[in-house]
Design an enzyme around this catalytic site. Structure first.
Site, mmCIF file in Angstrom:
data_model
loop_
_atom_site.group_PDB
_atom_site.id
_atom_site.type_symbol
_atom_site.label_atom_id
_atom_site.label_comp_id
_atom_site.label_asym_id
_atom_site.label_seq_id
_atom_site.Cartn_x
_atom_site.Cartn_y
_atom_site.Cartn_z
ATOM 1 N N ALA A 238 0.821 -1.206 0.000
ATOM 2 C CA ALA A 238 0.000 0.000 0.000
ATOM 3 C C ALA A 238 0.862 1.266 0.000
ATOM 4 O O ALA A 238 2.085 1.213 0.067
ATOM 5 C CB ALA A 238 -0.940 -0.020 1.198
ATOM 6 N N HIS A 239 0.183 2.405 -0.034
ATOM 7 C CA HIS A 239 0.902 3.670 -0.181
ATOM 8 C C HIS A 239 1.782 3.987 1.038
ATOM 9 O O HIS A 239 1.437 3.702 2.177
ATOM 10 C CB HIS A 239 -0.046 4.837 -0.468
ATOM 11 C CG HIS A 239 -1.110 5.072 0.550
ATOM 12 N ND1 HIS A 239 -2.134 5.956 0.354
ATOM 13 C CD2 HIS A 239 -1.326 4.539 1.775
ATOM 14 C CE1 HIS A 239 -2.921 5.970 1.413
ATOM 15 N NE2 HIS A 239 -2.449 5.121 2.289
ATOM 16 N N ASN A 240 2.945 4.566 0.724
ATOM 17 C CA ASN A 240 3.909 5.046 1.715
ATOM 18 C C ASN A 240 4.550 3.946 2.556
ATOM 19 O O ASN A 240 5.181 4.227 3.582
ATOM 20 C CB ASN A 240 3.279 6.093 2.636
ATOM 21 C CG ASN A 240 2.865 7.339 1.880
ATOM 22 O OD1 ASN A 240 1.679 7.536 1.610
ATOM 23 N ND2 ASN A 240 3.832 8.160 1.504
#
Length: 348
Positions: A238-240
């Site tokens: 997922a993001h980051n």
């Protein structure tokens, strides 16, 4: 087809050769099925029975297995690692592309090295940079300002969104999507409002991305995958998320947003890792585990429940629902025992 003498292989591995130094090896194989032109290995003693009847041209073994080997032997400390090194030299996997295919679309502002090979129906967008000796398979999409560094191999139908950066010598398998939007939304009285994902994905050198694996771009900062990371098929990052160097993650594992995973971690298949957590260096997580809090000490962690017979599972499921009731009864019993264990008062 490459052919290597056992003398050459021994030199490459700093191995002790027992047998014919001039024998030629052209491929690798299993102990059971290898022929006289193939190299095999034994790293686990429980497969020694196959060593004793092997027809391989040579076998990579440990010193303690030499007396069981009926063919040419290469004695090394770690046969599996040695096998991997020679298998690379004998690798017969074809290129992802040859030359320049038909129906390629390359934006005039893109920079593509002359040595890069590109399959048919590839799109390379504005400002993209393709390094030396890169292979891009058929049907790939390379977004605006994306960078693919020297020596990368990208199999067909991979999508690299805008701004994604691949380090040197990365391998990306078919169907991977790198740089899609992360799962970022705000809720206004029941209606979802999209939060633009303006970060990107940065991937280090010598990293491998499995088939149909997805790596989301950062929301504000970047999603960062380190050097020599291995992501198996159908992994969701997922993001980051940040993943440290030399970490390996097996298939179907999902890592939620903003989690930081350290270096040299090994994460089994079908794990679920919650968001906004930290996992320190050197952690091993066994398959089907669910991680809901940070891990700060190196070690092996598990939470998956092994399979059992259906009857046993149903009984245990009923008992699981009774845990709170059993806990309350146990507390009451402990309190009663504490009262009974107190010494009698002087008035008694």
């Amino acid at each position: 087809m490459a052919k290597l003498t056992l003398a050459f292989i021994a030199e490459q591995l700093d191995a002790q050769l027992v047998g014919d130094a001039t024998a030629l090896i052209s491929a690798v194989g299993t102990l059971e099925d290898a022929t006289g032109s193939q190299l095999s290995f034994l790293s686990n003693s429980k497969y020694r029975k196959f060593l004793q009847s092997t027809q391989a041209g040579a076998v990579l073994i440990k010193a303690e297995d030499q007396s069981y080997c009926p063919v040419n032997a290469l004695i090394v400390k770690d046969p599996y690692v040695a096998f991997a090194k020679i298998a690379q030299l004998l690798d017969s996997t074809p290129a992802a592309a040859y030359g320049r295919g038909q129906n390629i679309v390359i934006d005039p502002s893109a920079s593509v090295a002359d040595s890069a090979v590109i399959g048919p129906n590839v799109v390379i967008s504005a400002g993209a940079v393709i390094g030396e000796n890169v292979q891009i398979g058929a049907g790939c999409f390379v977004g605006e300002q994306a960078h693919i560094a020297d020596g990368c191999k990208v199999w067909p139908n991979v999508t690299l969104y805008h701004g994604v950066r691949l380090g040197k010598n990365c391998l990306v398998h078919s169907g991977a999507v790198i740089g899609a939007d992360g799962f970022g939304f705000a809720n206004e009285r029941g209606r979802w409002l999209k939060i633009p994902q303006v970060g990107t994905v940065i991937i280090g050198d010598d990293t491998e991305i499995g088939a149909n694996t997805t790596i989301d771009r950062g929301a504000l900062g970047d999603t960062v995958i380190g050097n020599n990371v291995i992501l198996d098929n159908q992994v969701q990052i997922a993001h980051n998320v940040q993943i440290g160097d030399h970490t390996a993650i097996a298939g179907c594992t999902v890592v939620a947003g903003s989690t930081k995973i350290g270096r040299y971690c090994i994460i089994g298949g079908a794990c679920a890792i919650n968001g906004h957590m930290e996992i320190c260096d050197g952690v091993q997580i066994t398959g089907m585990s669910m991680i809901i809090k940070s891990i700060t000490e190196k070690g092996i962690y598990s939470s998956g429940t092994p399979a059992s017979t259906n009857l046993e599972w149903r009984k245990n499921s009923v008992r699981f629902r009774q845990l709170d009731q059993m806990y309350q009864k146990l507390r009451e019993l402990e309190q009663q025992m504490a009262v009974l264990s107190q010494p009698p008062s002087k008035d008694e």
